[in-house]
Scaffold this active site. Structure first.
Site, short mmCIF file in Angstrom:
data_model
loop_
_atom_site.label_atom_id
_atom_site.label_comp_id
_atom_site.label_asym_id
_atom_site.label_seq_id
_atom_site.Cartn_x
_atom_site.Cartn_y
_atom_site.Cartn_z
N LYS B 82 38.08 43.22 51.88
CA LYS B 82 38.80 44.49 52.52
C LYS B 82 38.05 45.29 53.61
O LYS B 82 36.67 45.43 53.42
CB LYS B 82 39.12 45.67 51.46
CG LYS B 82 40.20 45.15 50.62
CD LYS B 82 40.69 46.32 49.62
CE LYS B 82 41.45 46.02 48.33
NZ LYS B 82 42.90 45.83 48.94
N GLY B 215 49.77 48.58 41.79
CA GLY B 215 50.33 49.00 40.57
C GLY B 215 50.89 47.77 39.68
O GLY B 215 51.06 48.27 38.42
N GLY B 236 45.27 44.32 41.31
CA GLY B 236 43.92 44.89 41.75
C GLY B 236 43.11 45.04 40.31
O GLY B 236 42.94 44.30 39.66
#
Lengths: 197, 293
Positions: B82, B215, B236
């Site tokens: 990222k 989520g 995640g």
């Protein structure tokens, strides 16, 4: 009467299997997703698509599809692209991938390097009297490091064999499903026999 | 290969190869190995998982190159990493490290509140988050090779990912029934190029793969997103904040392969231990939401 076109299964565990099904559909070949062991009984030919060979190895074991797949690739026409080529090879430099040994070649996984080395190379392919120019799309592609006796190289890119066949097995290091050309899908579905030599 | 069209072919192509899989957030080489062994299709290297970023506060940045390099040398699957929104220098570092995909991510603290990275300046493909069709098409117009929903990362609450998936799909469907002369004003409303809008109207889908993220914490969450049209899922905090990460990682991978078979999902979901505790999006203050970035 026209010859009946065999039903082509596409191993649909992970990867770009929908792309193969779309191309089969565009050339009027019936394509079927193979997602469980019993699905092998419904198809006459099989495509193992691109994706990650480690993931396919894991899922084939977890969903108990290994035996059926091994028996299918020992006799029926089968075509592996990229990750599929790795699974069909007789050897690979990665212990997390279980190869089927269906074609006598050894490959290096990601043999050309990481994504920044992925590339498109133009080529001319002659198959069954047809010549067609096509773009070969290589994505973190496997590199063939050994070609056994009895294996025919149908196409090279530079010095590397990228399309090979032996008996009932066809493999390509590139992704024909990502180009506009349906040449190889048409060849595999309609012409490729189980006795390539 | 300098040709832009060929570059897009191989970069969107890699996104296609990651379809029907699970991309897992990892913060070190040990986690990356667990992810690969569980059947992850790729790993996402970052400094802290989103729930720790949420809890710890402070500025969240690109991961330490030493960590990314260790992860790269540990696994053979693609490695993503990222960078902050608009932080093209972080993106340049990631490209110099030859990561396979860059996620220009709202999970990290934005570096630029006006502009995203000009992704056409890079060889490495980018994935970007979005909440609606306008955001998705703007990111594609900037060169993104893959789109993912933003969801609300680090919560274990799938509701925002569901909202974003449903909205994008509804907006795509609307385009397919508009007359050609109506597409132009729609393109203007969406603030995106007309040719891209016409392409989506013709295809009935985005021109690049659309994955779900934000989520996802259980096999059933993964199934829900796949049934709503996601082409893969990112997980995640959901794995390494669960009680048994190895089991959870394997279960979510199998769940994506069997997403439309509830009976199999029962077996897959059985006895996994506690999922991540999480926090309901409804209990998060407006200023702490990540998806509005």
């Amino acid at each position: 009467m026209k010859d009946r076109v065999p039903v082509v299964g596409v191993l649909a565990l992970q990867g770009d299997y929908q792309k193969h099904l779309e191309i089969l559909d565009s050339i009027d070949v019936r394509g079927v997703e193979v997602r469980l062991a019993e699905d092998f009984d419904r198809v006459e030919r099989l495509i193992i698509p691109g994706g990650e060979s480690t993931v396919m190895t894991e899922l084939l074991g977890r969903l108990r599809m290994e035996d059926k797949l091994a028996s299918f690739v020992s006799k029926q026409p089968v075509w592996g692209t990229c990750a599929g080529m790795i699974l069909l090879a007789s050897g690979v430099n990665d212990r997390s991938v279980k190869t089927l040994g269906a074609i006598d070649i050894a490959v290096d996984r990601n043999g050309y390097g990481r994504q920044v080395f992925s590339t498109v190379a133009p080529a001319t392919l002659a198959l069954n009297g047809h010549r067609e120019s096509l773009d070969l799309v290589f994505i973190r592609a496997p590199r063939v490091t050994r070609v056994g006796e009895g294996v025919t190289t149908l196409l090279k890119c530079g010095d590397d064999p990228v399309l090979l066949a032996q008996n009932n097995v066809l493999v390509s290091a590139f992704h024909p499903e990502l180009t506009g050309s349906a040449l190889l899908h048409d060849y595999f579905a309609r012409k490729f026999a189980a006795d390539f030599s | 290969m300098d040709n832009k069209k060929d570059l897009m072919t191989v970069n969107v192509g890699l996104a296609e190869m990651l379809r029907n899989g699970v991309i897992m957030d990892v913060t070190n080489a040990e986690q990356a190995k667990i992810a690969e062994d569980a059947g992850a299709v790729a790993v996402m290297a970052l400094e802290r998982v989103p729930s720790d970023i949420r809890a710890g506060g402070g500025v969240a940045r690109m991961a330490d190159p030493a960590v990314i390099e260790k992860i790269k040398s540990t696994v053979t699957i693609p490695v993503m990493a990222k960078c902050r929104i608009g932080h093209f220098a972080e993106a340049q570092l990631l490209e110099a490290m030859e990561v396979d995909f860059i996620d220009e991510s709202e999970v990290l603290t934005p570096a630029d509140y006006e502009n995203h990275v000009d992704k056409f300046q890079f060889k490495v493909p980018f994935v970007c988050g979005c909440r609606n069709l306008s955001e998705a098409l703007r990111r594609i117009a900037e060169g993104a090779a893959m789109i993912r929903t933003k969801g609300e990362a680090g919560t274990g609450d799938v509701s925002e990912a569901v909202r974003h998936l449903r909205l994008i799909n509804k907006q795509i469907k609307e385009l397919t029934v508009l007359r050609k002369d109506e597409l132009s004003s729609r393109a203007k409303e969406l603030a995106v190029p007309l040719d891209l809008v016409m392409k989506v109207a013709e295809l009935g889908k985005l021109p690049v793969p659309n994955f779900a993220a934000g989520g996802i914490a259980t096999p059933a969450d993964a199934s829900l997103c796949m049934q709503l049209g996601a082409e893969s899922v990112f997980v995640g905090s959901g794995i390494f904040k669960s009680e048994t990460p190895e089991k959870m990682a394997k279960a979510i991978v199998t769940a994506v392969a069997r997403f439309d078979h509830p009976k199999d999902l029962v077996e897959i979901s059985r006895g996994l231990g506690a999922s991540m505790k999480g926090i309901s999006v409804a209990n998060i203050g407006e200023e702490e939401l990540l998806h509005t970035r």
